[in-house]
Design a protein around this motif. Structure first.
Motif, PDB file in Angstrom:
ATOM      1  N   LYS A  44      48.224  46.854  53.271  1.00  0.00           N
ATOM      2  CA  LYS A  44      47.739  47.987  52.492  1.00  0.00           C
ATOM      3  C   LYS A  44      47.818  47.701  50.994  1.00  0.00           C
ATOM      4  CE  LYS A  44      48.514  52.273  53.863  1.00  0.00           C
ATOM      5  NZ  LYS A  44      47.208  52.696  54.367  1.00  0.00           N
ATOM      6  N   THR A  45      48.901  47.057  50.548  1.00  0.00           N
ATOM      7  CA  THR A  45      48.990  46.708  49.128  1.00  0.00           C
ATOM      8  C   THR A  45      47.916  45.696  48.758  1.00  0.00           C
ATOM      9  OG1 THR A  45      51.384  47.072  49.196  1.00  0.00           O
ATOM     10  CG2 THR A  45      50.509  45.879  47.301  1.00  0.00           C
ATOM     11  N   PHE A  46      47.746  44.681  49.596  1.00  0.00           N
ATOM     12  CA  PHE A  46      46.709  43.670  49.353  1.00  0.00           C
ATOM     13  C   PHE A  46      45.333  44.326  49.285  1.00  0.00           C
ATOM     14  CE2 PHE A  46      43.444  40.860  51.112  1.00  0.00           C
ATOM     15  CZ  PHE A  46      43.542  39.754  50.267  1.00  0.00           C
ATOM     16  N   SER A  47      45.042  45.213  50.221  1.00  0.00           N
ATOM     17  CA  SER A  47      43.745  45.902  50.237  1.00  0.00           C
ATOM     18  C   SER A  47      43.554  46.713  48.971  1.00  0.00           C
ATOM     19  CB  SER A  47      43.653  46.811  51.464  1.00  0.00           C
ATOM     20  OG  SER A  47      42.466  47.582  51.443  1.00  0.00           O
ATOM     21  N   GLY A  48      44.598  47.438  48.545  1.00  0.00           N
ATOM     22  CA  GLY A  48      44.489  48.251  47.340  1.00  0.00           C
ATOM     23  C   GLY A  48      44.245  47.420  46.096  1.00  0.00           C
ATOM     24  N   LEU A  49      44.969  46.307  45.958  1.00  0.00           N
ATOM     25  CA  LEU A  49      44.773  45.441  44.793  1.00  0.00           C
ATOM     26  C   LEU A  49      43.386  44.796  44.816  1.00  0.00           C
ATOM     27  CD1 LEU A  49      48.291  43.741  44.536  1.00  0.00           C
ATOM     28  CD2 LEU A  49      47.305  45.427  42.975  1.00  0.00           C
ATOM     29  N   MET A  50      42.905  44.444  45.999  1.00  0.00           N
ATOM     30  CA  MET A  50      41.544  43.901  46.099  1.00  0.00           C
ATOM     31  C   MET A  50      40.530  44.931  45.624  1.00  0.00           C
ATOM     32  SD  MET A  50      41.025  40.752  47.140  1.00  0.00           S
ATOM     33  CE  MET A  50      39.344  40.877  47.748  1.00  0.00           C
ATOM     34  N   LYS A  51      40.692  46.175  46.036  1.00  0.00           N
ATOM     35  CA  LYS A  51      39.739  47.216  45.629  1.00  0.00           C
ATOM     36  C   LYS A  51      39.787  47.472  44.127  1.00  0.00           C
ATOM     37  CE  LYS A  51      41.005  49.914  49.231  1.00  0.00           C
ATOM     38  NZ  LYS A  51      41.085  51.118  50.099  1.00  0.00           N
ATOM     39  N   LEU A  52      40.946  47.270  43.533  1.00  0.00           N
ATOM     40  CA  LEU A  52      41.058  47.457  42.090  1.00  0.00           C
ATOM     41  C   LEU A  52      40.465  46.282  41.320  1.00  0.00           C
ATOM     42  CD1 LEU A  52      44.690  48.886  41.957  1.00  0.00           C
ATOM     43  CD2 LEU A  52      42.631  50.102  41.219  1.00  0.00           C
ATOM     44  N   ILE A  53      40.777  45.054  41.741  1.00  0.00           N
ATOM     45  CA  ILE A  53      40.425  43.867  40.954  1.00  0.00           C
ATOM     46  C   ILE A  53      39.125  43.224  41.432  1.00  0.00           C
ATOM     47  CG2 ILE A  53      41.226  41.594  40.199  1.00  0.00           C
ATOM     48  CD1 ILE A  53      44.100  42.653  40.586  1.00  0.00           C
ATOM     49  N   TYR A  54      38.903  43.210  42.736  1.00  0.00           N
ATOM     50  CA  TYR A  54      37.673  42.636  43.305  1.00  0.00           C
ATOM     51  C   TYR A  54      37.009  43.692  44.191  1.00  0.00           C
ATOM     52  CZ  TYR A  54      40.091  38.363  41.891  1.00  0.00           C
ATOM     53  OH  TYR A  54      40.760  37.395  41.172  1.00  0.00           O
ATOM     54  N   PRO A  55      36.506  44.765  43.592  1.00  0.00           N
ATOM     55  CA  PRO A  55      36.011  45.897  44.389  1.00  0.00           C
ATOM     56  C   PRO A  55      34.847  45.550  45.310  1.00  0.00           C
ATOM     57  CG  PRO A  55      35.381  46.122  42.079  1.00  0.00           C
ATOM     58  CD  PRO A  55      36.356  44.998  42.146  1.00  0.00           C
ATOM     59  N   THR A  56      34.126  44.466  45.036  1.00  0.00           N
ATOM     60  CA  THR A  56      33.037  44.051  45.936  1.00  0.00           C
ATOM     61  C   THR A  56      33.569  43.347  47.174  1.00  0.00           C
ATOM     62  OG1 THR A  56      32.770  41.906  44.836  1.00  0.00           O
ATOM     63  CG2 THR A  56      31.482  43.759  43.969  1.00  0.00           C
ATOM     64  N   GLY A  57      34.841  42.970  47.165  1.00  0.00           N
ATOM     65  CA  GLY A  57      35.422  42.232  48.285  1.00  0.00           C
ATOM     66  C   GLY A  57      35.163  40.739  48.207  1.00  0.00           C
ATOM     67  N   GLU A  58      34.509  40.289  47.151  1.00  0.00           N
ATOM     68  CA  GLU A  58      34.169  38.879  47.007  1.00  0.00           C
ATOM     69  C   GLU A  58      35.198  38.198  46.110  1.00  0.00           C
ATOM     70  OE1 GLU A  58      30.224  38.809  45.496  1.00  0.00           O
ATOM     71  OE2 GLU A  58      29.351  39.790  47.262  1.00  0.00           O
ATOM     72  N   ALA A  59      36.004  37.313  46.720  1.00  0.00           N
ATOM     73  CA  ALA A  59      37.025  36.579  45.981  1.00  0.00           C
ATOM     74  C   ALA A  59      37.367  35.324  46.757  1.00  0.00           C
ATOM     75  CB  ALA A  59      38.274  37.438  45.785  1.00  0.00           C
ATOM     76  N   THR A  60      37.760  34.282  46.050  1.00  0.00           N
ATOM     77  CA  THR A  60      38.169  33.043  46.698  1.00  0.00           C
ATOM     78  C   THR A  60      39.609  33.172  47.173  1.00  0.00           C
ATOM     79  OG1 THR A  60      39.032  32.051  44.658  1.00  0.00           O
ATOM     80  CG2 THR A  60      36.656  31.781  45.112  1.00  0.00           C
ATOM     81  N   GLU A  61      40.036  32.223  48.009  1.00  0.00           N
ATOM     82  CA  GLU A  61      41.423  32.237  48.471  1.00  0.00           C
ATOM     83  C   GLU A  61      42.387  32.085  47.297  1.00  0.00           C
ATOM     84  OE1 GLU A  61      41.914  29.296  51.510  1.00  0.00           O
ATOM     85  OE2 GLU A  61      41.115  30.596  53.085  1.00  0.00           O
ATOM     86  N   ASP A  62      42.005  31.250  46.313  1.00  0.00           N
ATOM     87  CA  ASP A  62      42.864  31.082  45.141  1.00  0.00           C
ATOM     88  C   ASP A  62      42.991  32.388  44.351  1.00  0.00           C
ATOM     89  OD1 ASP A  62      43.364  28.454  45.711  1.00  0.00           O
ATOM     90  OD2 ASP A  62      41.811  27.661  44.365  1.00  0.00           O
ATOM     91  N   GLN A  63      41.939  33.212  44.349  1.00  0.00           N
ATOM     92  CA  GLN A  63      41.999  34.497  43.662  1.00  0.00           C
ATOM     93  C   GLN A  63      42.777  35.531  44.467  1.00  0.00           C
ATOM     94  OE1 GLN A  63      37.723  34.933  43.214  1.00  0.00           O
ATOM     95  NE2 GLN A  63      37.835  34.554  41.000  1.00  0.00           N
ATOM     96  N   MET A  64      42.682  35.450  45.790  1.00  0.00           N
ATOM     97  CA  MET A  64      43.387  36.398  46.650  1.00  0.00           C
ATOM     98  C   MET A  64      44.891  36.132  46.702  1.00  0.00           C
ATOM     99  SD  MET A  64      40.931  36.685  49.981  1.00  0.00           S
ATOM    100  CE  MET A  64      39.196  37.117  49.889  1.00  0.00           C
ATOM    101  N   GLU A  65      45.276  34.866  46.595  1.00  0.00           N
ATOM    102  CA  GLU A  65      46.669  34.500  46.852  1.00  0.00           C
ATOM    103  C   GLU A  65      47.671  35.208  45.941  1.00  0.00           C
ATOM    104  OE1 GLU A  65      49.290  30.560  48.029  1.00  0.00           O
ATOM    105  OE2 GLU A  65      47.345  30.295  47.041  1.00  0.00           O
ATOM    106  N   PRO A  66      47.439  35.345  44.611  1.00  0.00           N
ATOM    107  CA  PRO A  66      48.405  36.085  43.782  1.00  0.00           C
ATOM    108  C   PRO A  66      48.558  37.542  44.212  1.00  0.00           C
ATOM    109  CG  PRO A  66      46.923  34.795  42.409  1.00  0.00           C
ATOM    110  CD  PRO A  66      46.366  34.747  43.792  1.00  0.00           C
ATOM    111  N   LEU A  67      47.473  38.145  44.711  1.00  0.00           N
ATOM    112  CA  LEU A  67      47.552  39.534  45.178  1.00  0.00           C
ATOM    113  C   LEU A  67      48.397  39.615  46.441  1.00  0.00           C
ATOM    114  CD1 LEU A  67      43.866  40.741  44.644  1.00  0.00           C
ATOM    115  CD2 LEU A  67      45.671  40.289  42.971  1.00  0.00           C
ATOM    116  N   LEU A  68      48.213  38.619  47.325  1.00  0.00           N
ATOM    117  CA  LEU A  68      49.011  38.573  48.543  1.00  0.00           C
ATOM    118  C   LEU A  68      50.489  38.391  48.215  1.00  0.00           C
ATOM    119  CD1 LEU A  68      49.413  38.405  51.595  1.00  0.00           C
ATOM    120  CD2 LEU A  68      48.806  35.965  51.452  1.00  0.00           C
TER     121      LEU A  68
END
Length: 706
Positions: A422-446
């Motif tokens: 849920k935290t990962f999903s929320g941060l994705m919606k805030l920073i990458y609202p289109t859902g398009e991000a690389t693994e390197d971009q997702m990893e700090p959020l995770l």
């Protein structure tokens, strides 16, 4: 009022923001210029600014701000002017007001009636269609622009006040398509800075980690049924965003509430706050004296786990996120040594079953106390516009993206994984609202998401010895190394963090720590313990070396430091008094700051040190600066275990440092022992190295009290 608006050059980010989002951005410092003594939320002010002042043209902006200022001056109702405004309504027949409106059903007369918070009128009849279109009027009320009429009759059941028109002060359009379309025109860093400016902060003054933690505060607005706790020192803005940012959230002051108010009133069948709001935040939630009934805690636990509550025999769903914020009384090492990081919660909530439902624990001690220079003068989204976007983004779930790209440790419980997703999903919606991000971009959020849940679970293992530690690790799909996630306090205080705890089991069943590797755990902790023991023995040796005597320093000496003068006499203390009438100007307060640095070096970091200053008041033109700087000093050193307080006493003469270990240091010049040097030249080593400064002539007497 508009004379306070300073012309400024737009930087590259401001230009991009205003070009890509015309009409829904505003210069953030305009809000503080407008606020005056109108105690309305930020989103109300920015709603008005979005109508009249969303422009970069200075003249048009000034005109718009002047118009908003005029609207507030004429139509915002101050409580002390309620009778005057009531008179205006009567004399003119009708009048427009800005006020908080709440509606209730009068069952005897079968009609809806409104009460106005500041105008102090009630029983104003409301058309059912207005209530149906704005159901939150029935819960805790909402800010509105209203046209109120007046017509007196002799009917005892009628009131003269008439609600002719009601308009909630909030945007209603869903602009997600344009919002998502424009996101790719910003880099990740630019977008995060845009969000920071939108909530009012200057991103240049915050680290990447601090920015991300600020965004975690926003996750409850964009994620359904998200449970968040933030505990930390006062003055760090914990509750600000929940009261000022969005018309979709409600802040409960005092932290105490009834079942009927929060969930459902079984007597009337009326649904409570969780049925109408995206977010319910509890301010001042900490405090061991706070009371809460077992029935409330049990219902909250069920709601936080299952997203439902009951009305009689009927189970009702709710989408409101829960946020609990409160102040801590102690430092992190003190809490880790003596209790746990949830120690400030009321006893009813200091319950493993309740805490296990928390998805994220924000480390409030990592936030600086709010200072005026932290606020931005740049452009950001009108907060109500952004709040509406986030409200509509709650329909999206980016949790599956985590499972698509990463694999969490199998030792994690279902609640651990839910909190992380849920935290990962929320941060994705805030920073990458289109859902398009690389693994390197997702990893700090995770990693951020895992850390917040880990902080919860590690403390649960302290509180409940039957709870099994788990391994907070992950790896990328398709292979790769296992990556461990740590909390900062775990790295800073390993000898305290793992005290008395079992180590988590790895997926293979072998003992494994959250530190780098299983083999590194014991040596790392032994080294930390050796370091701590060495520190304590050093402090003890210093304390034993303190002698009664006198020290006289001549003019123009070098090599004299506070460490050399004071270390043996403050080593091992827990309470220190500074008595000096002349701690008034900036350079004198800087001397106290450097003394506190010496205190930090030569005292036990597992203890909290009380330092109290008695001094005189500055001249009137400097008094405000003196108070602000002393308060700033207290805020800066509090996270390091030094509780600095002060009082003013204009009858002081001599200058002393007195410790609870019995030492009394008679300071001839106080702490003001150095000749003037350029403190504004940050490249001059004298700013940082006391031994390079030349001294004034002074004498210190070291005496031991009996």
């Amino acid at each position: 009022m508009t004379n306070d608006i300073e012309p400024r050059e737009l930087d590259e980010l401001d230009r991009t923001i205003t070009e890509r989002f015309p009409g829904v951005t505003v210069r953030k410092d305009l809000v503080s210029n407008l606020r005056g003594n109108a105690l309305v939320p930020t989103y109300v002010l920015e709603f008005l600014l979005s109508r009249y002042a969303t422009t970069t043209d200075e003249q048009t902006m000034r005109s718009g701000v002047e118009r908003v200022s005029q609207i507030l001056e004429e139509h915002y109702v101050h409580r002390e002017e309620a009778n005057l405004v009531q008179s205006k309504i009567r004399e003119k027949g009708h009048y427009r007001v800005i006020d908080r409106v709440q509606v209730s059903l009068n069952e005897k007369l079968d009609r809806y009636e409104a009460s106005f918070s500041n105008l102090q009128i009630s029983q104003v009849v409301v058309d059912p269609a207005v209530v149906k279109a704005n159901e939150k009027l029935l819960v805790s009320g909402i800010w509105c622009m209203c046209d109120i009429g007046y017509q007196y009759t002799n009917d005892k059941d009628e009131v003269p006040w008439q609600l002719r028109k009601l308009q909630p002060v909030q945007m209603s359009r869903d602009d997600r398509a344009h919002y998502l379309e424009e996101r790719p025109h910003f880099s990740t860093e630019e977008w995060i800075d845009l969000l920071m400016q939108s909530i009012g902060f200057n991103p240049a003054l915050f680290s990447d980690r601090a920015k991300l933690l600020h965004l975690v505060r926003m996750v409850p607005f964009v994620e359904r049924n998200y449970n968040l706790v933030e505990l930390g020192p006062k003055g760090t803005g914990k509750s600000h965003i929940y009261s000022e940012f969005s018309p979709h959230g409600v802040l409960i002051s005092g932290g105490e509430i009834s079942v009927a108010k929060l969930f459902v009133n079984n007597a009337t069948g009326h649904i409570g706050l969780v049925g109408y709001w995206d977010l319910v935040a509890f301010d001042e939630f900490a405090g061991k004296s706070k009371k809460a009934g077992k029935d409330l805690v049990d219902i909250m636990k069920n709601y936080m786990a299952n997203k439902t509550f009951s009305r009689g025999g009927e189970m009702l769903p709710g989408e409101a996120s829960m946020v609990f914020v409160g102040n801590t009384s102690h430092t992190v090492p003190y809490m880790l040594k003596n209790s746990d990081l949830f120690e400030e919660l009321p006893p009813q909530y200091h319950d493993p079953a309740f805490l296990d439902r928390v998805h994220y624990y924000i480390p409030g001690w990592e936030f600086e106390q709010i200072r005026s220079e932290m606020f931005t003068h740049g452009y950001g989204f009108v907060v109500d516009y952004l709040a509406e976007i986030l409200h509509n983004m709650r329909d999206v779930d980016y949790g599956p993206l985590l499972d698509e790209h990463f694999e969490l440790s199998s030792t994690l419980s279902t609640r651990d994984k839910d909190g992380i997703r849920k935290t990962f999903s929320g941060l994705m919606k805030l920073i990458y609202p289109t859902g398009e991000a690389t693994e390197d971009q997702m990893e700090p959020l995770l990693r951020c998401a895992i850390e917040g849940r880990k902080r919860v679970k590690d403390q649960l293992c302290r509180i409940d010895s039957t709870m099994t530690p788990v391994e907070f690790t992950y790896k990328r799909r398709g292979g790769g190394q296992v990556n461990a996630v740590h909390t900062l306090e775990e790295n800073d205080y390993p000898e305290l963090y793992f005290r008395g705890q079992k180590q988590p089991q790895s997926d293979e069943g072998t003992q494994m720590s959250s530190t780098a590797s299983p083999k590194a755990v014991k040596p790392a902790m032994d080294k930390a313990n050796d370091t701590e023991n060495s520190q304590l023995s050093r402090i003890q040796r210093l304390a034993n070396s303190a002698k009664v005597g006198r020290r006289k320093i001549e003019e123009n000496y070098r090599g004299v430091t506070y460490d050399g003068l004071f270390a043996p006499y403050i080593a091992g203390t827990t309470e220190i008094q500074i008595i000096d009438s002349y701690i008034r100007r900036t350079y004198q307060i800087r001397n106290v700051a450097e003394f506190l640095e010496t205190v930090y070096k030569f005292t036990d970091h597992e203890q909290e040190i009380q330092v109290h200053l008695s001094t005189g008041k500055a001249d009137p033109q400097y008094q405000q600066d003196q108070i602000e700087q002393l308060n700033q000093l207290a805020g800066i050193f509090q996270p390091y275990g030094i509780n600095f307080t002060y009082e003013f006493d204009d009858n002081l003469h001599d200058r002393f440092i007195i410790t609870d270990t019995g030492w009394e240091l008679n300071l001839g010049r106080g702490l003001d022992i150095y000749q003037r040097f350029n403190t504004k030249d940050g490249l001059d080593p004298q700013v940082r190295v006391q031994s390079l400064r030349r001294t004034k002539a002074f004498t210190i007497h070291y005496d031991k009290r009996q």
